[in-house]
Write a protein that holds these residues in place. Structure first.
Motif, PDB file in Angstrom:
ATOM      1  N   TYR A  14       0.839  -1.194   0.000  1.00  0.00           N
ATOM      2  CA  TYR A  14       0.000   0.000   0.000  1.00  0.00           C
ATOM      3  C   TYR A  14       0.873   1.242   0.000  1.00  0.00           C
ATOM      4  CZ  TYR A  14      -4.287  -2.604   0.484  1.00  0.00           C
ATOM      5  OH  TYR A  14      -5.351  -3.438   0.220  1.00  0.00           O
ATOM      6  N   THR A  15       0.299   2.335  -0.476  1.00  0.00           N
ATOM      7  CA  THR A  15       0.978   3.633  -0.481  1.00  0.00           C
ATOM      8  C   THR A  15       0.454   4.456   0.685  1.00  0.00           C
ATOM      9  OG1 THR A  15       1.319   3.627  -2.878  1.00  0.00           O
ATOM     10  CG2 THR A  15       1.334   5.766  -1.769  1.00  0.00           C
ATOM     11  N   PRO A  16       1.329   4.940   1.553  1.00  0.00           N
ATOM     12  CA  PRO A  16       0.874   5.708   2.726  1.00  0.00           C
ATOM     13  C   PRO A  16       0.633   7.176   2.405  1.00  0.00           C
ATOM     14  CG  PRO A  16       3.238   5.398   2.830  1.00  0.00           C
ATOM     15  CD  PRO A  16       2.780   4.707   1.579  1.00  0.00           C
ATOM     16  N   PHE A  17      -0.503   7.685   2.887  1.00  0.00           N
ATOM     17  CA  PHE A  17      -0.843   9.092   2.705  1.00  0.00           C
ATOM     18  C   PHE A  17      -1.041   9.766   4.060  1.00  0.00           C
ATOM     19  CE2 PHE A  17      -2.799   7.162  -1.200  1.00  0.00           C
ATOM     20  CZ  PHE A  17      -1.897   7.699  -2.112  1.00  0.00           C
ATOM     21  N   SER A  18      -0.704  11.037   4.124  1.00  0.00           N
ATOM     22  CA  SER A  18      -0.991  11.864   5.290  1.00  0.00           C
ATOM     23  C   SER A  18      -2.444  12.310   5.240  1.00  0.00           C
ATOM     24  CB  SER A  18      -0.071  13.090   5.321  1.00  0.00           C
ATOM     25  OG  SER A  18       1.286  12.696   5.360  1.00  0.00           O
ATOM     26  N   MET A  31       6.566  -0.541   7.863  1.00  0.00           N
ATOM     27  CA  MET A  31       5.703  -1.502   7.187  1.00  0.00           C
ATOM     28  C   MET A  31       6.523  -2.607   6.533  1.00  0.00           C
ATOM     29  SD  MET A  31       2.599  -2.253   6.763  1.00  0.00           S
ATOM     30  CE  MET A  31       1.526  -3.265   5.753  1.00  0.00           C
ATOM     31  N   VAL A  32       7.632  -2.238   5.935  1.00  0.00           N
ATOM     32  CA  VAL A  32       8.491  -3.246   5.315  1.00  0.00           C
ATOM     33  C   VAL A  32       9.022  -4.216   6.357  1.00  0.00           C
ATOM     34  CG1 VAL A  32      10.678  -3.610   4.103  1.00  0.00           C
ATOM     35  CG2 VAL A  32       9.082  -1.855   3.299  1.00  0.00           C
ATOM     36  N   GLU A  33       9.392  -3.715   7.519  1.00  0.00           N
ATOM     37  CA  GLU A  33       9.852  -4.603   8.584  1.00  0.00           C
ATOM     38  C   GLU A  33       8.749  -5.585   8.977  1.00  0.00           C
ATOM     39  OE1 GLU A  33      13.032  -4.672   9.439  1.00  0.00           O
ATOM     40  OE2 GLU A  33      13.216  -3.066   7.938  1.00  0.00           O
ATOM     41  N   HIS A  34       7.529  -5.074   9.099  1.00  0.00           N
ATOM     42  CA  HIS A  34       6.391  -5.938   9.422  1.00  0.00           C
ATOM     43  C   HIS A  34       6.192  -7.012   8.356  1.00  0.00           C
ATOM     44  CE1 HIS A  34       2.263  -7.314   9.861  1.00  0.00           C
ATOM     45  NE2 HIS A  34       1.994  -6.799   8.676  1.00  0.00           N
ATOM     46  N   LEU A  35       6.260  -6.623   7.096  1.00  0.00           N
ATOM     47  CA  LEU A  35       6.019  -7.574   6.009  1.00  0.00           C
ATOM     48  C   LEU A  35       7.086  -8.666   5.976  1.00  0.00           C
ATOM     49  CD1 LEU A  35       4.916  -5.084   3.203  1.00  0.00           C
ATOM     50  CD2 LEU A  35       3.462  -6.642   4.517  1.00  0.00           C
ATOM     51  N   ILE A  36       8.318  -8.274   6.212  1.00  0.00           N
ATOM     52  CA  ILE A  36       9.399  -9.266   6.229  1.00  0.00           C
ATOM     53  C   ILE A  36       9.242 -10.203   7.420  1.00  0.00           C
ATOM     54  CG2 ILE A  36      11.891  -9.575   6.530  1.00  0.00           C
ATOM     55  CD1 ILE A  36      12.292  -7.016   4.891  1.00  0.00           C
ATOM     56  N   LYS A 261      -7.048  -0.500   4.171  1.00  0.00           N
ATOM     57  CA  LYS A 261      -6.286   0.553   4.848  1.00  0.00           C
ATOM     58  C   LYS A 261      -6.817   0.803   6.254  1.00  0.00           C
ATOM     59  CE  LYS A 261      -3.772   3.259   1.503  1.00  0.00           C
ATOM     60  NZ  LYS A 261      -3.463   4.609   1.008  1.00  0.00           N
ATOM     61  N   GLU A 262      -8.142   0.662   6.420  1.00  0.00           N
ATOM     62  CA  GLU A 262      -8.711   0.789   7.759  1.00  0.00           C
ATOM     63  C   GLU A 262      -8.241  -0.358   8.643  1.00  0.00           C
ATOM     64  OE1 GLU A 262     -10.928   2.298  10.964  1.00  0.00           O
ATOM     65  OE2 GLU A 262     -10.147   3.184   9.130  1.00  0.00           O
ATOM     66  N   LEU A 263      -8.170  -1.562   8.087  1.00  0.00           N
ATOM     67  CA  LEU A 263      -7.662  -2.708   8.838  1.00  0.00           C
ATOM     68  C   LEU A 263      -6.194  -2.501   9.208  1.00  0.00           C
ATOM     69  CD1 LEU A 263      -7.683  -5.536  10.030  1.00  0.00           C
ATOM     70  CD2 LEU A 263      -7.529  -6.459   7.699  1.00  0.00           C
ATOM     71  N   LEU A 264      -5.407  -2.005   8.294  1.00  0.00           N
ATOM     72  CA  LEU A 264      -4.003  -1.712   8.607  1.00  0.00           C
ATOM     73  C   LEU A 264      -3.908  -0.719   9.757  1.00  0.00           C
ATOM     74  CD1 LEU A 264      -2.387  -1.389   5.050  1.00  0.00           C
ATOM     75  CD2 LEU A 264      -1.972  -3.202   6.723  1.00  0.00           C
ATOM     76  N   ARG A 265      -4.780   0.299   9.740  1.00  0.00           N
ATOM     77  CA  ARG A 265      -4.775   1.280  10.826  1.00  0.00           C
ATOM     78  C   ARG A 265      -5.113   0.605  12.151  1.00  0.00           C
ATOM     79  NH1 ARG A 265      -7.954   3.932  13.928  1.00  0.00           N
ATOM     80  NH2 ARG A 265      -9.808   2.989  13.019  1.00  0.00           N
ATOM     81  N   MET A 266      -6.099  -0.297  12.137  1.00  0.00           N
ATOM     82  CA  MET A 266      -6.464  -1.023  13.346  1.00  0.00           C
ATOM     83  C   MET A 266      -5.288  -1.820  13.892  1.00  0.00           C
ATOM     84  SD  MET A 266     -10.165  -2.587  12.260  1.00  0.00           S
ATOM     85  CE  MET A 266     -11.500  -1.554  11.656  1.00  0.00           C
ATOM     86  N   PHE A 271      -1.871   4.156   7.170  1.00  0.00           N
ATOM     87  CA  PHE A 271      -1.490   4.517   5.803  1.00  0.00           C
ATOM     88  C   PHE A 271      -2.483   5.500   5.197  1.00  0.00           C
ATOM     89  CE2 PHE A 271       1.828   1.670   3.647  1.00  0.00           C
ATOM     90  CZ  PHE A 271       2.615   1.648   4.784  1.00  0.00           C
ATOM     91  N   GLY A 272      -3.292   6.122   6.052  1.00  0.00           N
ATOM     92  CA  GLY A 272      -4.247   7.097   5.559  1.00  0.00           C
ATOM     93  C   GLY A 272      -5.396   6.434   4.823  1.00  0.00           C
ATOM     94  N   THR A 273      -6.023   7.195   3.934  1.00  0.00           N
ATOM     95  CA  THR A 273      -7.143   6.693   3.154  1.00  0.00           C
ATOM     96  C   THR A 273      -6.753   6.610   1.687  1.00  0.00           C
ATOM     97  OG1 THR A 273      -8.015   8.931   2.847  1.00  0.00           O
ATOM     98  CG2 THR A 273      -8.799   7.701   4.760  1.00  0.00           C
ATOM     99  N   CYS A 274      -7.632   6.010   0.904  1.00  0.00           N
ATOM    100  CA  CYS A 274      -7.383   5.912  -0.536  1.00  0.00           C
ATOM    101  C   CYS A 274      -7.723   7.227  -1.227  1.00  0.00           C
ATOM    102  CB  CYS A 274      -8.224   4.789  -1.150  1.00  0.00           C
ATOM    103  SG  CYS A 274      -7.732   3.133  -0.651  1.00  0.00           S
ATOM    104  N   ARG A 275      -7.092   7.449  -2.351  1.00  0.00           N
ATOM    105  CA  ARG A 275      -7.398   8.619  -3.162  1.00  0.00           C
ATOM    106  C   ARG A 275      -8.651   8.377  -3.994  1.00  0.00           C
ATOM    107  NH1 ARG A 275      -1.648  11.047  -5.395  1.00  0.00           N
ATOM    108  NH2 ARG A 275      -1.071  12.068  -3.433  1.00  0.00           N
TER     109      ARG A 275
END
Length: 311
Positions: A14-18, A31-36, A261-266, A271-275
């Protein structure tokens, strides 16, 4: 150019947004550390999951570079460069090669459709040649690109025209067609599965690797399923695949990537919301989603723990 075929899970990142919609690249490293740590063996950047088509060319370059730097050579990074402008796709491919990406991938254009083999071949050849020293993976996702070109015939023809064509990201549901792709030229191509909820069927068909969105959150479940399949514990493998299907079913009741993205936030990865045109979830939908996710076996404990941490 690497000649090693993939194995295991490759997370479509995913792409993170402010909050203001700008890139929040400082969130890529954690996030990369988590994925690895979760067991992923590769990263697929700026694909459908990463909203590549919703980013500017400069933003796509910045996102790709952030993931390459964070991976730091530990796992391969694939950069998706598909674009309706072939010139922009070539710029992205050349940039991916320059920053040290491990492979380039691309969809075909989706506005003016690539509906005959000759034009698709010339299009993909032009993109792949801009990163000629990297392996190139064609990204077959007809539900989004609208391309009606037969993928088996295309791959059979493309090998001679595209010297660095190494593989295929196959995101469709036709297992018989996927098997045909696996067997082209005595297994010449690295054909990677791309539909998470059908991974078990793909394993039975011959898949060795898969690229997907939900590997961001439940990679261990898929790895258990792969182990169960390889150990001939089919009932266990089926049960684990069903857990993933149930998660995807719940997420699919909302705009899928916004729900992811909401699940990732939980789970602690904001990573913010989608565009737009992908809308964000309403507060009520977010609350409903959290409640529903607590009933999904592979996520119940994680979501409950994160909920307690925030209270």
């Amino acid at each position: 150019m690497s000649t090693h075929k993939l194995s295991g899970l490759v997370a479509a990142t995913y792409t993170p947004f402010s909050a203001d919609g700008s890139l929040a690249l400082e969130r890529v490293g954690p996030m990369v550390e988590h994925l690895i740590e979760a067991g992923n063996r590769g990263l697929y950047v700026c694909g459908s999951t990463g909203e590549g088509v919703s980013l500017t060319t400069m933003e796509r370059c910045e996102v790709a570079e952030a993931y390459v730097q964070a991976a730091d050579g530990r796992i391969p990074v694939f950069v998706q460069v598909g674009h309706n402008s072939i010139a922009e796709a070539r710029l992205l491919a050349a940039h991916a090669q320059q920053i040290g990406a491990d492979a380039v991938s691309a969809t075909c254009p989706s506005y003016f459709k690539a509906n005959d083999q000759a034009s698709l071949l010339e299009t993909i050849k032009a993109i792949a040649s801009a990163a000629s020293s990297l392996p190139f993976y064609y990204y077959h996702i007809p539900v989004l690109t609208g391309s009606s070109v037969d993928i088996v015939s295309f791959m059979q023809a493309a090998g001679e025209a595209i010297p660095n064509l190494f593989g295929l990201k196959y995101t469709d549901t036709k297992l018989h067609e996927y098997q045909q792709c696996l067997e082209i030229s005595d297994g010449r191509y690295d054909v990677v599965w791309g539909t998470d909820e059908m991974m078990l069927g793909a394993l039975a068909t011959g898949a060795k690797a898969a690229i997907g969105s939900t590997y961001n959150v439940i990679a261990p479940t898929y790895l258990e399923m792969i182990d169960a399949f390889q150990s001939h514990r089919m009932e266990d493998a089926q049960a684990l695949q069903m857990e993933a299907i149930e998660l995807i079913r719940v997420l699919g009741q909302y705009p899928f990537h916004s729900a992811m993205k909401e699940l990732l936030r939980m789970l602690g990865h904001d990573f913010g919301t989608c565009r737009l045109p992908q809308r964000e979830l309403t507060p009520r939908e977010s609350e409903e989603l959290q409640q529903k996710l607590q009933t999904v076996d592979c996520l119940a404990n994680l979501v409950a723990d994160s909920s307690r941490d925030r209270s």
